[in-house]
Scaffold this motif. Structure first.
Motif, short mmCIF file in Angstrom:
data_model
loop_
_atom_site.label_atom_id
_atom_site.label_comp_id
_atom_site.label_asym_id
_atom_site.label_seq_id
_atom_site.Cartn_x
_atom_site.Cartn_y
_atom_site.Cartn_z
N ASP A 96 -11.80 -17.78 3.61
CA ASP A 96 -12.74 -18.86 4.29
C ASP A 96 -13.45 -18.52 5.49
O ASP A 96 -12.97 -17.50 6.15
CB ASP A 96 -11.63 -20.01 4.62
N TYR A 97 -14.61 -19.10 5.83
CA TYR A 97 -15.11 -18.82 6.94
C TYR A 97 -14.99 -20.19 7.71
O TYR A 97 -15.16 -21.24 7.25
CB TYR A 97 -16.67 -18.76 6.79
N ILE A 98 -14.63 -20.07 9.21
CA ILE A 98 -14.30 -21.27 10.08
C ILE A 98 -15.36 -21.25 11.04
O ILE A 98 -15.04 -20.43 12.15
CB ILE A 98 -13.02 -21.35 10.23
N GLY A 122 -14.33 -17.64 12.79
CA GLY A 122 -13.23 -17.11 12.37
C GLY A 122 -13.22 -16.61 10.75
O GLY A 122 -14.03 -17.51 10.04
N ILE A 123 -12.84 -15.68 10.19
CA ILE A 123 -12.69 -15.50 8.82
C ILE A 123 -11.34 -15.41 8.38
O ILE A 123 -10.47 -14.88 9.25
CB ILE A 123 -13.60 -14.50 8.36
N VAL A 124 -10.82 -16.25 7.37
CA VAL A 124 -9.64 -16.14 6.91
C VAL A 124 -9.57 -15.37 5.42
O VAL A 124 -10.15 -15.75 4.38
CB VAL A 124 -9.04 -17.49 6.58
N LYS A 125 -8.87 -14.12 5.71
CA LYS A 125 -9.06 -13.21 4.39
C LYS A 125 -7.70 -13.22 3.49
O LYS A 125 -6.64 -13.16 4.29
CB LYS A 125 -9.57 -11.99 4.72
N ARG A 126 -7.65 -12.95 2.19
CA ARG A 126 -6.36 -12.84 1.35
C ARG A 126 -6.36 -11.48 1.79
O ARG A 126 -6.73 -10.65 1.69
CB ARG A 126 -6.58 -13.07 0.07
N GLU A 127 -4.71 -11.08 1.91
CA GLU A 127 -4.39 -9.91 2.49
C GLU A 127 -3.07 -9.56 1.64
O GLU A 127 -2.13 -10.21 1.36
CB GLU A 127 -4.01 -9.84 3.84
N PRO A 128 -3.02 -8.25 0.91
CA PRO A 128 -1.78 -7.81 0.34
C PRO A 128 -0.56 -7.86 1.06
O PRO A 128 -0.72 -7.29 2.44
CB PRO A 128 -2.15 -6.75 -0.32
N TYR A 129 0.50 -7.82 0.63
CA TYR A 129 1.82 -7.90 1.43
C TYR A 129 2.06 -6.30 1.63
O TYR A 129 2.70 -5.77 2.87
CB TYR A 129 3.11 -8.42 0.78
N GLY A 130 1.67 -5.32 0.89
CA GLY A 130 2.19 -3.88 1.13
C GLY A 130 2.77 -3.45 -0.13
O GLY A 130 2.21 -2.95 -1.20
N VAL A 131 4.30 -3.65 -0.19
CA VAL A 131 4.97 -3.06 -1.29
C VAL A 131 5.77 -4.14 -1.83
O VAL A 131 6.33 -5.13 -0.96
CB VAL A 131 6.00 -1.95 -1.05
N ILE A 132 5.45 -4.57 -3.13
CA ILE A 132 6.17 -5.48 -3.89
C ILE A 132 7.34 -5.13 -4.84
O ILE A 132 7.01 -4.02 -5.87
CB ILE A 132 5.15 -6.28 -4.44
N LEU A 133 8.53 -5.64 -4.72
CA LEU A 133 9.34 -5.45 -5.76
C LEU A 133 9.22 -6.47 -6.89
O LEU A 133 9.51 -7.72 -6.64
CB LEU A 133 10.77 -5.61 -4.86
N ALA A 134 9.26 -6.11 -8.18
CA ALA A 134 8.98 -6.86 -9.28
C ALA A 134 10.40 -6.75 -10.28
O ALA A 134 10.40 -5.68 -10.67
CB ALA A 134 7.77 -6.62 -10.16
N ILE A 135 11.11 -7.66 -10.32
CA ILE A 135 12.14 -7.50 -11.15
C ILE A 135 12.11 -8.35 -12.44
O ILE A 135 11.76 -9.66 -12.41
CB ILE A 135 13.51 -8.15 -10.41
#
Length: 506
Positions: A141-143, A156-169
């Motif tokens: 988003d742009y605010i 402001g800009i609001v960007k989607r950001e990866p968490y980093g390391v994901i554990l998938a079970i």
């Protein structure tokens, strides 16, 4: 023994043991390695050992986690979105070329009827191809700042950001597809990912990881953790893992939250899916759909129909139709009958559990409408008639029963049906059968579940429609686009231009 996998792309990831059983390596964030020992993979069809899979040591597991955290999470972020899409499409093509291997493994490893195994493989390919639908979910988003005196001359800009390391079970019931539906959105959104497959049937996930490797993803950005579930606590609580996506039982989901600490969680847990049949329903359609919801993959589905709530005016007719159709259904060996509707349960423990729950129901007043029958890992469909005043006492109502056992209850009206359905601690899906759209929609509004299927049995398919639970059935939503949102967070970046003359306010 017939060759388990035949496509040459898998030649490098296993060897043939002295007894002729294939012994598989596992993927350690950049290389295929043998572990400190092997776990035997036994087919639920007949109990024979069909493969051995490397079991990683704690030292190997730590090395993998360090590699993914220190290198892989940056590599996948630096791999452009356009290239990620190209890799997913290439993976889909590789799966098409190795299609029969995936189907064969699902039949032997998970005991799936061939139609189920074929459907799961096709769904996984389609899920890879549908990543082209998801790119807009990564837009932010742009605010503008001129709507508050405090933020004038900023934006402001609001960007989607990866968490980093994901554990998938992932669980045993859809060992290929559910593994894919966790790994795909994780990589798509720029996360590194560690996949822990079910110990009971890890082979399909192993082949899928091989396909991703060959599709061109950064090699250190993902790995396969073939370790026993009891050794997972140290991984779950590791601070380097910032998000966990898990499909499985509510009890294990609660355990993960307790030991995992402050992380993001995406949990798809147990269910007690009701089918509510109103007095104006098409009973032929309702009975046909309910049967499919009961017996598909022998009821080993979180979205299986466990509870039938039928209005008293049509109760006897519906019951008769269901029983008549159940007479034609019995579990069969998927290797001997390619048209089998039901196969075995995953193991003897699961069969014993179903028998325990059945006996508990009988002791508490339930009436068996079908004969209880078991042979090896095979269990015939079970339908129990229960009085509405007694149903909440039964383990079959209180627990997530993973097998072909369903309760049928007579109710006065739709409100009573909703009350009984909502009294369950679970809230995954529900079905409503009615020829009146207004009545069905009203019931759907009142049900405390994540998805309601009108004149259809619950099924999540490729995740084209989002799904997920309420109450003890989970946290978050899964599906095309929705999983991406679950596996990313937001970052706000504010630009201060005060004094630069960018804006001249009146």
């Amino acid at each position: 023994m017939d060759k388990l996998v035949r496509n040459k792309i898998f030649d490098e990831i296993y060897r043939i043991g002295e007894d002729g059983v294939p012994e598989f390596k596992t993927y350690a964030a950049g290389e295929w390695v043998f572990g400190e020992s092997f776990s035997e993979v036994k087919s639920p069809i007949d109990g024979r050992t069909i493969a051995r899979v490397s079991r990683l040591s704690k030292e190997q597991t730590e090395e993998i986690l360090s590699t993914v955290y220190e290198k892989g999470r940056e590599e996948i972020r630096n791999y452009p979105g356009e290239k990620r899409i190209e890799s997913f499409l290439k993976a889909a093509q590789l799966m098409r070329e190795a299609f029969e291997d995936f189907v064969r493994v699902l039949v032997l490893d998970a005991g799936k009827p061939k139609s189920n195994a074929t459907g799961e493989t096709k769904a996984t390919i389609e899920r890879l191809e549908k990543t082209t639908f998801e790119s807009r979910r990564m837009l932010g988003d742009y605010i503008p700042g001129d709507w508050s005196e405090e933020t004038l001359e900023s934006e402001g800009i609001v960007k989607r950001e990866p968490y980093g390391v994901i554990l998938a079970i992932s669980p045993f019931n859809y060992p290929l597809f559910i593994s894919a539906t966790k790994v795909i959105p994780a990589l798509f959104s720029g996360n590194a990912v560690l996949l822990k497959p079910a110990s009971a049937d890890p082979l399909a996930a192993l082949l899928f990881i091989r396909v991703l490797e060959l599709a061109g993803f950064p090699k250190e950005s993902f790995a396969l953790l073939t370790i026993p579930g009891r050794f997972m606590d140290d991984v779950v609580k590791d601070k380097r893992i910032r998000a966990i996506t898990f499909t499985g039982s509510t009890e294990v989901g609660e355990h993960i939250i307790r030991i995992g600490g402050i992380k993001a969680y995406h949990l798809e847990l147990g269910g007690k899916d009701p089918a509510i049949v109103l007095d104006d329903a098409d009973l032929e359609l309702a009975s046909e759909k309910i049967i499919k919801g009961m017996v598909s993959y022998s009821g080993q589905r979180c979205d299986a129909i466990r509870l039938i709530l039928a209005q008293e005016e049509i109760y006897e007719e519906l019951k008769a139709k269901i029983l008549e159709k159940l007479k034609e259904i019995e579990p069969k060996n998927p290797l001997e009958d390619e048209n089998a509707v039901m196969g075995p349960l995953i193991d003897k423990h699961s069969v014993d559990y179903i028998e325990e729950v059945y006996k508990d129901a009988i002791e508490k007043g339930a009436k068996p409408l079908t004969e209880f029958k078991r042979e090896g890992n095979y269990v015939w469909p079970i339908l129990l008639e229960v009085d509405k005043e007694k149903v909440k006492e039964l383990r079959a109502f209180q627990e997530d029963v993973f097998g072909p056992l369903t309760l049928i209850i007579k109710v006065k009206d739709e409100d009573e049906a909703v009350d009984i359905a909502n009294s369950s601690r679970f809230g995954l899906d529900a079905s409503v059968f009615s020829e009146c759209e207004r009545r069905a929609r009203k019931v759907a509004r009142k049900l405390e579940v994540g998805s309601v299927f009108i004149n259809e049995y619950p099924r999540h398919g490729i995740g084209y429609y989002p799904f997920g639970g309420m109450k003890d059935s989970g946290v978050g939503r899964e599906g095309i686009g929705y999983s991406v949102e679950q596996l990313t967070t937001t970052k706000t970046i504010v630009h201060n231009f005060k004094g630069y003359g960018v804006w001249e306010y009146l």
